[in-house]
Design a protein around this motif. Structure first.
Motif, short mmCIF file in Angstrom:
data_model
loop_
_atom_site.label_atom_id
_atom_site.label_comp_id
_atom_site.label_asym_id
_atom_site.label_seq_id
_atom_site.Cartn_x
_atom_site.Cartn_y
_atom_site.Cartn_z
N HIS A 265 8.32 3.40 16.61
CA HIS A 265 7.02 3.87 16.11
C HIS A 265 5.97 2.77 16.25
N ALA B 193 3.92 2.82 10.65
CA ALA B 193 4.02 3.75 9.52
C ALA B 193 2.90 3.52 8.51
N LEU C 250 4.03 0.61 1.69
CA LEU C 250 3.88 1.25 0.37
C LEU C 250 4.55 0.45 -0.74
N TRP D 5 -8.24 -5.52 4.60
CA TRP D 5 -8.01 -4.74 5.82
C TRP D 5 -9.32 -4.61 6.60
N GLU E 178 -2.12 10.13 3.37
CA GLU E 178 -2.66 9.59 2.11
C GLU E 178 -2.79 10.66 1.04
N VAL F 158 -7.45 6.55 2.33
CA VAL F 158 -7.51 5.55 3.41
C VAL F 158 -8.24 4.30 2.91
N GLY G 170 -8.38 1.28 5.25
CA GLY G 170 -8.52 0.33 6.36
C GLY G 170 -9.68 0.68 7.27
#
Ligand code: 1HE
Length: 267
Positions: free
Chosen positions: A68, A71, A75, A93, A141, A148, A150
């Motif tokens: 991937h 992700a 979290l 961020w 989210e 969100v 970022g």
């Protein structure tokens, strides 16, 4: 901290690696066991890398190791934060991704597998997105009870529109790499395993432009696009005139007129 890749690239955390290949850099997210979830260390590492790109690097490829691309937010780091810490976390961020979007060199993101949440926000900060057929986009989210953080609210509506982003966040809808083409998330769609080669090819092409033109495209174009038409036209005229006065540009135009430069053909 891992050791420096070579030349004068900054030292990176173990969750990132960088290879300097001629005048391009290839940066890799390296937490495949956590699906390249973005923890604080990785985000700070991205900021340090993009803030201190070696001077001779003219374009960057950003990709992810494993199955991937990313992700999204790690979290596990979220659970302990209070409100003030949450604001600072999001701002960290923003700072890091600003160094990507408005940094020293254009960035080509190479995407595969999950490109979700903060991973999609990271991809949206790049200038070109190459998606392998396995890539899929999502903003989970909404279902996680978060938002969100970022820069997604700023960058994603510019790519896909507010309504589509709302739907992705509200319903958890996912889009494939191929669907992303029509939406503006995928810039190039390639077969599985072909993303890095395509990303490198594009980065090398970008690196061949003049620095002044790449600077204008990265830094001026997005700002001009937000201006009222009157101011935008004035700004465009000024930048066009600065660019064409560059001796490097003059040389390139002469090369074309004297039949030394390639024609624009459809390959
Ligand atoms: C993680 C994370 C993560 C995986 N933070 N640890 N992002 C999400 O809501 C996406 C959450 N992740 C997933 O849905 C899946 O992991 C994937 C679809 C990406 C991949 O599935 P899979 O089957 O390949 O891997 P996995 O078994 O789910 O995960 C492997 C390990 O990575 C596992 O840890 P382990 O210790 O049990 O091996 C997972 O817990 C771990 N992992 N994703 C922490 N995100 C600035 S605000 C941005 C807000 C957001 O980004 S919200 C979206 C968050």
């Amino acid at each position: 901290m891992a050791k420096k890749p070579n030349r004068s690239a900054p030292a990176l955390p173990a969750s990132l690696s960088a290879e300097l290949r001629g005048n391009i850099a290839i940066v890799t997210l390296k937490r495949p066991h956590k699906r390249n979830a973005l923890d604080d260390t990785t985000v700070l590492g991205l900021q340090s890398f993009f803030a201190a790109l070696p001077k001779d690097i003219k374009a960057v490829v950003l990709n992810g190791e494993g199955q991937h691309f990313s992700a999204g937010l790690d979290l596990t780091e979220l659970t302990e934060r209070n409100t003030a810490e949450g604001v600072e976390h999001s701002a960290s961020w923003h700072r890091a991704f600003q160094h990507i979007e408005f940094g020293k060199a254009p960035v080509v993101a190479v995407l595969h597998g999950a490109v979700v949440g903060g991973g999609l926000e990271l991809a949206a900060a790049a200038h070109v997105r190459v998606a392998e057929s396995s890539a899929y986009y999502a903003l989970p989210e909404g279902s996680r009870g978060i938002y969100v953080g970022g820069g997604g609210s700023v960058r994603l509506p510019r790519l896909i529109g507010v309504a589509r982003m709302m739907d992705m966040m509200l319903t958890g809808r996912t889009y494939s790499a191929e669907e992303g083409l029509a939406m503006g998330l995928t810039t190039y769609l390639v077969e599985a395993g072909k993303g890095l080669a395509k990303g490198v090819e594009l980065a090398q092409r970008i690196a061949g432009n003049t620095e002044l033109t790449n600077f204008a495209i990265m830094h001026a174009l997005p700002r001009i696009a937000e201006m009222a038409p009157g101011s935008g036209f004035a700004m465009e005229a000024l930048i066009a005139s600065i660019a064409q006065a560059d001796p490097e540009a003059k040389g390139r135009l002469k090369d074309f007129l004297e039949k030394r430069a390639p024609k624009v053909t459809r390959s």
